[in-house]
Design an enzyme around this catalytic site. Structure first.
Site, PDB file in Angstrom:
ATOM      1  N   ARG A   1       7.816   4.051  -5.168  1.00  0.00           N
ATOM      2  CA  ARG A   1       7.962   3.122  -4.040  1.00  0.00           C
ATOM      3  C   ARG A   1       6.879   2.054  -4.061  1.00  0.00           C
ATOM      4  O   ARG A   1       7.123   0.894  -3.708  1.00  0.00           O
ATOM      5  CB  ARG A   1       7.952   3.882  -2.716  1.00  0.00           C
ATOM      6  CG  ARG A   1       8.280   2.990  -1.522  1.00  0.00           C
ATOM      7  CD  ARG A   1       8.408   3.771  -0.240  1.00  0.00           C
ATOM      8  NE  ARG A   1       7.144   4.386   0.168  1.00  0.00           N
ATOM      9  CZ  ARG A   1       6.983   5.123   1.257  1.00  0.00           C
ATOM     10  NH1 ARG A   1       8.022   5.367   2.049  1.00  0.00           N
ATOM     11  NH2 ARG A   1       5.820   5.651   1.564  1.00  0.00           N
TER      12      ARG A   1
ATOM     13  N   HIS B   1      -0.798 -21.227   0.936  1.00  0.00           N
ATOM     14  CA  HIS B   1       0.233 -20.280   1.321  1.00  0.00           C
ATOM     15  C   HIS B   1       1.094 -19.852   0.134  1.00  0.00           C
ATOM     16  O   HIS B   1       1.513 -18.700   0.051  1.00  0.00           O
ATOM     17  CB  HIS B   1       1.112 -20.862   2.437  1.00  0.00           C
ATOM     18  CG  HIS B   1       0.502 -20.757   3.797  1.00  0.00           C
ATOM     19  ND1 HIS B   1      -0.608 -21.484   4.166  1.00  0.00           N
ATOM     20  CD2 HIS B   1       0.835 -20.001   4.870  1.00  0.00           C
ATOM     21  CE1 HIS B   1      -0.929 -21.187   5.412  1.00  0.00           C
ATOM     22  NE2 HIS B   1      -0.069 -20.282   5.874  1.00  0.00           N
TER      23      HIS B   1
ATOM     24  N   GLU C   1      12.846   2.928  14.027  1.00  0.00           N
ATOM     25  CA  GLU C   1      11.900   3.956  13.585  1.00  0.00           C
ATOM     26  C   GLU C   1      10.688   3.909  14.504  1.00  0.00           C
ATOM     27  O   GLU C   1      10.729   3.304  15.576  1.00  0.00           O
ATOM     28  CB  GLU C   1      11.492   3.706  12.123  1.00  0.00           C
ATOM     29  CG  GLU C   1      10.909   2.327  11.866  1.00  0.00           C
ATOM     30  CD  GLU C   1      10.597   2.080  10.394  1.00  0.00           C
ATOM     31  OE1 GLU C   1      10.587   3.041   9.608  1.00  0.00           O
ATOM     32  OE2 GLU C   1      10.339   0.913  10.047  1.00  0.00           O
TER      33      GLU C   1
ATOM     34  N   TYR D   1       0.831  -1.202   0.000  1.00  0.00           N
ATOM     35  CA  TYR D   1       0.000   0.000   0.000  1.00  0.00           C
ATOM     36  C   TYR D   1       0.861   1.246   0.000  1.00  0.00           C
ATOM     37  O   TYR D   1       2.066   1.199   0.210  1.00  0.00           O
ATOM     38  CB  TYR D   1      -0.927   0.003   1.222  1.00  0.00           C
ATOM     39  CG  TYR D   1      -0.231   0.356   2.526  1.00  0.00           C
ATOM     40  CD1 TYR D   1      -0.351   1.631   3.076  1.00  0.00           C
ATOM     41  CD2 TYR D   1       0.555  -0.575   3.203  1.00  0.00           C
ATOM     42  CE1 TYR D   1       0.281   1.966   4.264  1.00  0.00           C
ATOM     43  CE2 TYR D   1       1.193  -0.256   4.391  1.00  0.00           C
ATOM     44  CZ  TYR D   1       1.052   1.016   4.916  1.00  0.00           C
ATOM     45  OH  TYR D   1       1.695   1.345   6.083  1.00  0.00           O
TER      46      TYR D   1
ATOM     47  N   ARG E   1      -7.448 -20.826  -0.790  1.00  0.00           N
ATOM     48  CA  ARG E   1      -6.440 -20.521   0.212  1.00  0.00           C
ATOM     49  C   ARG E   1      -5.294 -21.534   0.220  1.00  0.00           C
ATOM     50  O   ARG E   1      -5.446 -22.677   0.643  1.00  0.00           O
ATOM     51  CB  ARG E   1      -7.090 -20.458   1.600  1.00  0.00           C
ATOM     52  CG  ARG E   1      -6.160 -19.884   2.671  1.00  0.00           C
ATOM     53  CD  ARG E   1      -6.857 -19.802   4.020  1.00  0.00           C
ATOM     54  NE  ARG E   1      -6.059 -19.042   4.972  1.00  0.00           N
ATOM     55  CZ  ARG E   1      -5.037 -19.533   5.666  1.00  0.00           C
ATOM     56  NH1 ARG E   1      -4.696 -20.805   5.520  1.00  0.00           N
ATOM     57  NH2 ARG E   1      -4.360 -18.768   6.494  1.00  0.00           N
TER      58      ARG E   1
ATOM     59  N   LYS F   1       6.543  -1.815   1.953  1.00  0.00           N
ATOM     60  CA  LYS F   1       5.345  -1.215   2.554  1.00  0.00           C
ATOM     61  C   LYS F   1       4.180  -2.194   2.369  1.00  0.00           C
ATOM     62  O   LYS F   1       3.263  -1.980   1.567  1.00  0.00           O
ATOM     63  CB  LYS F   1       5.049   0.146   1.930  1.00  0.00           C
ATOM     64  CG  LYS F   1       4.191   1.056   2.807  1.00  0.00           C
ATOM     65  CD  LYS F   1       4.215   2.471   2.300  1.00  0.00           C
ATOM     66  CE  LYS F   1       3.304   3.385   3.103  1.00  0.00           C
ATOM     67  NZ  LYS F   1       3.747   3.592   4.484  1.00  0.00           N
TER      68      LYS F   1
ATOM     69  N   LEU G   1      11.398   1.596   6.898  1.00  0.00           N
ATOM     70  CA  LEU G   1      10.831   2.063   5.640  1.00  0.00           C
ATOM     71  C   LEU G   1      11.469   3.409   5.314  1.00  0.00           C
ATOM     72  O   LEU G   1      11.465   4.318   6.153  1.00  0.00           O
ATOM     73  CB  LEU G   1       9.313   2.221   5.758  1.00  0.00           C
ATOM     74  CG  LEU G   1       8.630   2.689   4.475  1.00  0.00           C
ATOM     75  CD1 LEU G   1       8.613   1.567   3.437  1.00  0.00           C
ATOM     76  CD2 LEU G   1       7.209   3.178   4.758  1.00  0.00           C
TER      77      LEU G   1
END
Length: 283
Positions: free
Chosen positions: A51, A101, A178, A32, A99, A146, A202
């Protein structure tokens, strides 16, 4: 009416239909970005978009739009919602599939969503500062991505909140990395220190702008981790993010930094950043 970007279309919020088997929902398998909007325009849009694509590459998601087209799609969303001061949130997931993995054996369509919201600048906090609490950094080792996997950050932010603090000051052993959703900086003897852009943080877009501002105002920068043991001996401390801009840190674990007031260098950086975003300089 609130419009939402769903793949390559603008639709009404209530018209979005997401699968229960979307890998973003089940695995956090996606990435995101949050882009700040000032005066109806995106600030550092290209850096955020670059990014976004870099994060997608790192987890092997192929975004089915060129960067130019993606930029236009986001701009059209902002224009449709008539946002002047706020933010746009955008994410993409690997898509919906039974589903398992591992990645889907048969390629599936990625799912892109984006929405806007109004957001006021935190002017009071910019002047008065905020409190932080030191918390062990238990997140994974690819903080440079991110990703939607934010549980470690959520738990840290919640612990800070429960202790009356604005943010968590994360550390791995004696080294500060951070915040849960921010970058961190210390100023000592006229030099700014901040963790280098490795896999442990990040590399914030606002962080990058701040480092440019440092050069412009003559503040030397050393990209090296800040020691937790000596954190309170610094002259100034502050944090940054897309939505918070630059906020002075005036207390750490309840102990005042710089007598609990905003430092001079921090104020200078705020003014330099405000000049770039085209906003009125606050007190």
């Amino acid at each position: 009416m609130n419009w939402v970007l769903w793949n390559d279309r603008l639709v009404k919020d209530e018209d979005i239909k997401l699968s229960k088997e979307d890998r973003g929902y089940q695995f956090g398998d996606g990435i995101y970005e949050v882009i700040r909007i000032y005066n109806g325009n995106m600030f550092t849009a290209q850096e955020h978009i670059d990014r976004f694509y870099e994060s997608a590459d790192k987890i092997k998601i192929v975004i089915p739009y060129t960067k130019d087209l993606f930029h236009k799609m986001i701009y059209d969303l902002i224009e449709a919602n008539e946002v002047t001061s706020g933010q746009v949130y955008v994410q993409i997931t690997r898509g919906a599939t039974p589903r398992l993995h591992h990645f889907p054996i048969t390629p599936v369509e990625t799912v892109l969503t984006a929405y806007t919201k109004e957001y006021k600048r935190p002017v009071t906090e910019m002047v008065n500062g905020v409190a932080v609490k030191t918390i062990e950094d238990i997140r994974w080792l690819r903080c440079d991505i991110k990703s939607l996997n934010l549980l470690g950050s959520v738990l840290a932010k919640q612990e800070a909140y429960e202790n009356g603090c604005f943010e968590a000051l994360l550390h791995r052993g004696d080294l500060i990395t951070e915040g849960s959703s921010t970058n961190m900086y210390a100023i000592k003897d006229g030099v700014l220190y901040t963790h280098p852009a490795t896999n442990l943080i990040l590399n914030g877009i606002t962080r990058r702008v701040i480092l440019t501002c440092c050069e412009e105002i003559g503040l030397p920068v050393v990209e090296q981790p800040i020691s937790l043991a000596t954190v309170l001996s610094n002259d100034e401390f502050f944090l940054s993010s897309t939505t918070t801009e630059i906020l002075p840190v005036t207390t750490i674990n309840g102990i005042k930094v710089n007598k609990g007031i905003r430092g001079e260098w921090t104020h200078k950086l705020q003014i330099a950043l405000e000049a770039k975003i085209g906003q009125e300089v606050h007190a």
